[in-house]
Write a protein that holds these residues in place. Structure first.
Motif, PDB file in Angstrom:
ATOM      1  N   ALA A 459      43.276  48.463  -6.250  1.00 51.22           N
ATOM      2  CA  ALA A 459      42.132  49.320  -6.581  1.00 51.22           C
ATOM      3  C   ALA A 459      41.371  49.619  -5.299  1.00 51.22           C
ATOM      4  N   SER A 475      44.303  40.547 -15.914  1.00 48.24           N
ATOM      5  CA  SER A 475      43.481  41.452 -15.121  1.00 48.24           C
ATOM      6  C   SER A 475      42.701  40.655 -14.073  1.00 48.24           C
ATOM      7  N   THR A 487      33.302  43.843 -12.069  1.00 46.59           N
ATOM      8  CA  THR A 487      34.208  44.870 -12.564  1.00 46.59           C
ATOM      9  C   THR A 487      35.553  44.255 -12.907  1.00 46.59           C
ATOM     10  N   GLU A 488      36.104  44.646 -14.061  1.00 48.37           N
ATOM     11  CA  GLU A 488      37.452  44.227 -14.430  1.00 48.37           C
ATOM     12  C   GLU A 488      38.439  45.300 -13.963  1.00 48.37           C
ATOM     13  N   ILE A 489      39.546  44.856 -13.361  1.00 50.10           N
ATOM     14  CA  ILE A 489      40.542  45.781 -12.816  1.00 50.10           C
ATOM     15  C   ILE A 489      41.913  45.470 -13.409  1.00 50.10           C
ATOM     16  N   ASP A 490      42.553  46.492 -13.946  1.00 50.98           N
ATOM     17  CA  ASP A 490      43.916  46.367 -14.453  1.00 50.98           C
ATOM     18  C   ASP A 490      44.863  46.425 -13.255  1.00 50.98           C
ATOM     19  N   SER A 493      47.567  49.643 -13.654  1.00 48.62           N
ATOM     20  CA  SER A 493      47.075  51.013 -13.567  1.00 48.62           C
ATOM     21  C   SER A 493      45.935  51.192 -12.567  1.00 48.62           C
ATOM     22  N   GLY A 494      45.268  50.084 -12.204  1.00 45.52           N
ATOM     23  CA  GLY A 494      44.104  50.181 -11.343  1.00 45.52           C
ATOM     24  C   GLY A 494      42.845  50.595 -12.075  1.00 45.52           C
ATOM     25  N   ALA A 495      42.936  50.733 -13.402  1.00 40.15           N
ATOM     26  CA  ALA A 495      41.781  51.136 -14.204  1.00 40.15           C
ATOM     27  C   ALA A 495      40.673  50.090 -14.111  1.00 40.15           C
ATOM     28  N   LYS A 496      39.417  50.554 -14.122  1.00 38.47           N
ATOM     29  CA  LYS A 496      38.268  49.677 -13.965  1.00 38.47           C
ATOM     30  C   LYS A 496      37.402  49.697 -15.222  1.00 38.47           C
ATOM     31  N   ARG A 497      36.803  48.566 -15.501  1.00 38.76           N
ATOM     32  CA  ARG A 497      35.852  48.461 -16.604  1.00 38.76           C
ATOM     33  C   ARG A 497      34.702  47.567 -16.166  1.00 38.76           C
ATOM     34  N   SER A 498      33.493  48.000 -16.416  1.00 40.02           N
ATOM     35  CA  SER A 498      32.322  47.211 -16.032  1.00 40.02           C
ATOM     36  C   SER A 498      32.207  45.978 -16.926  1.00 40.02           C
TER      37      SER A 498
END
Length: 547
Positions: A459, A475, A487-490, A493-498
């Motif tokens: 990421a 993750s 922040t959570e990072i997959d 995919s590199g997708a982020k979630r607060s």
């Protein structure tokens, strides 16, 4: 078999550890829908390590913090603390009050001495370029100002208050002339940290005369005007008095170890600072009463690691363990009474703790079975984190070289650079896939294949990422300190979630200090609970998952 919630949590954590060791398999918990708001596990506190103390002409109790870059005012009745002079000019290892109410203080990390004549006067720099400028004191008869270098130097100086002349060297290589005071005879009375002595030093010629040789690590000494010199021994955590006529030493109060300085108020109250407890205590010599004005369970929490029901914490002036069920904090080691070297980050394996200090250039390997030091690896280039590999070797990231290095052998002197060109590597972990994952201050979470050193950006665009931990479902949780969020990072995919926003993290470094100054530690428990250390308020928090 009937189990308590505490035992069930411990068993689950043990099974997750077994997964990492390949002993068995268990289904990890599912990815949660989110996390609760932060809960306090260990309460915040004032300062970030507290050092020099002084009672000024207005009766205010002032306390200096080097790491915290500030001078605080502590209410002598209630213990309430507030910032008196903020960062960066407030950085203070010691504070002195002049005969006209002037205030001077030493900025240890900046190698400078600051001064102002009164509250509304501008702050002036009277001396600079003196690394480790530590203690200082005014001569109450004539306003002359003296200062000493300790640890990063070893000298005693006279400082021109007018700022017209350069500092005058009085003596050098004296043995660490720490917290001292000027007597009515014009001599300097203080301790020699490295010699276990309390001495008097003549500022005219630098002559040193021992008064008492019975201390282990004396940190500071103050005169009470009644023929006694009051001394704190940081190794033993003791407050003692020394008779100036006979040199006789009397231990009057047992304190916690890592005491750093003291000040005596006009009414005779002795105030004592403890860097590892963020505490200021008041001792009454006439009654023997000891009262804690303010304190903290941790001082400067950084790296975090979980094992079962225990959260291990590198606390800069201590290495500690927190009970996750109760929040109780216990010491493993403290500075000055052990070989601990200002640890910022932490690695954990089944057999070892690995503590890292960029400040001292040290990686400290400790055997978990007996808490004995296995190795102290020195002369590294600002190491920021380290982990233990399954074969017992170490992975170490260095800020100073931008490298990830494998260290092996009985003395860890066999070195293999796995990857170079890292942009401010901060925190490191060994992923469940066997690769190394690390945060880079430039804004990335990076995966490194340990076999060939191949780098992959998991990421990018992160805001000063520091602490990183992997969740049971795979993750990563990263502390974006410049944005004050987790922040959570997959990793696929590199997708982020607060995970959480507006957190008390991201404390700014002082002048000349690296941007990853006080690393925000992150750890994730077997059930998905997230823990983080807060460098803005010195607390430790948790966020519970909800599904």
């Amino acid at each position: 078999m009937t189990t308590t919630p505490r035992r069930r949590a411990g068993l689950l954590a043990a099974m997750v550890l077994a997964i990492g060791l390949g002993a068995c398999s268990v289904t990890p918990p599912s990815r949660p829908n989110g996390w609760s708001t932060p809960e306090v596990l260990v309460a915040p506190s004032a300062f970030k390590g507290v050092h020099g103390l002084a009672v000024d002409a207005q009766g205010r109790l002032l306390a200096g913090s080097v790491v915290g870059n500030a001078i605080w005012e502590v209410d002598r009745n209630t213990g309430a603390a507030k910032v008196f002079i903020g960062a960066p000019q407030g950085q203070a290892d010691d504070i002195a009050v002049g005969p006209k109410g002037e205030l001077a203080w030493t900025a240890y990390l900046q190698g400078a001495l600051h001064y102002r004549e009164r509250d509304d006067a501008p702050i002036r720099v009277l001396a600079s370029g003196l690394p480790g400028l530590n203690s200082l004191a005014f001569d109450p008869r004539n306003g002359k100002l003296y200062a000493s270098q300790v640890f990063l130097g070893d000298a005693v100086w006279e400082i021109d208050v007018a700022g017209q002349k350069p500092p005058r060297l009085i003596a050098k290589d004296v043995g660490g002339f720490n917290g001292f005071e000027v007597g009515p005879d014009g001599l300097l009375y203080g301790p020699l940290w490295f010699k276990g002595q309390v001495v008097k030093l003549d500022p005219a010629d630098g002559k040193v005369t021992p008064i008492n040789r019975e201390f282990t690590v004396p940190a500071a000494a103050n005169l009470d005007g009644k023929g006694k010199l009051w001394v704190v021994d940081t190794y033993h955590g003791q407050l003692a008095s020394v008779d100036l006529t006979t040199g006789r030493k009397t231990v009057v109060q047992q304190l916690n170890k890592a005491v750093d300085n003291l000040a005596i108020a006009p009414d005779g109250t002795i105030y004592v600072a403890n860097m590892a407890d963020n505490s200021v205590q008041a001792y009454q010599p006439t009654t023997g009463q000891l009262r804690t004005l303010t304190s903290g369970k941790v001082a400067v929490p950084g790296g975090l690691e979980i094992d079962g029901d225990s959260l291990y914490v590198t606390d800069l002036f201590a290495f500690r363990k927190v009970d996750l069920m109760t929040g109780a904090v216990s010491d493993i080691f403290r500075m000055q009474s052990s070989d601990l070297e200002y640890p910022f980050s932490l690695g954990l394996s089944a057999q070892q703790f690995v503590l890292t200090s960029w400040f001292t250039g040290t990686v400290h390997v400790i055997d978990r079975t007996n808490y004995k030091t296995k190795a102290l690896i020195h002369k590294l280039k600002a190491p920021s984190d380290a982990v233990v590999l399954p074969d017992g070797s170490l992975l170490v990231v260095e800020l100073g070289t931008g490298t990830l290095t494998q260290m092996s052998g009985s003395d860890y002197q066999q070195r293999r650079v796995v990857v170079s060109g890292l942009q401010g590597p901060v925190q490191l972990l060994l992923g469940r896939d066997g690769a190394a994952y690390l945060t880079e201050a430039a804004g990335t979470l990076t995966r490194v294949n340990l076999a060939d050193g191949a780098k992959t950006v998991v990421a990018s665009g992160l805001a000063m990422p520091e602490g990183v931990a992997q969740t049971p479902w795979g993750s990563f949780i990263v502390a974006e300190t410049a944005a004050r969020r987790l922040t959570e990072i997959d990793p696929v995919s590199g997708a982020k979630r607060s995970v959480a926003e507006n957190l008390p993290i991201g404390f700014e470094p002082g002048p000349g200090m690296p941007a990853p100054y006080l690393p925000t530690g992150v750890a994730v428990a077997a059930d998905g609970t997230v823990y983080f250390s807060a460098d803005r308020d010195n607390g430790i928090y948790r966020l519970r998952p909800w599904r």
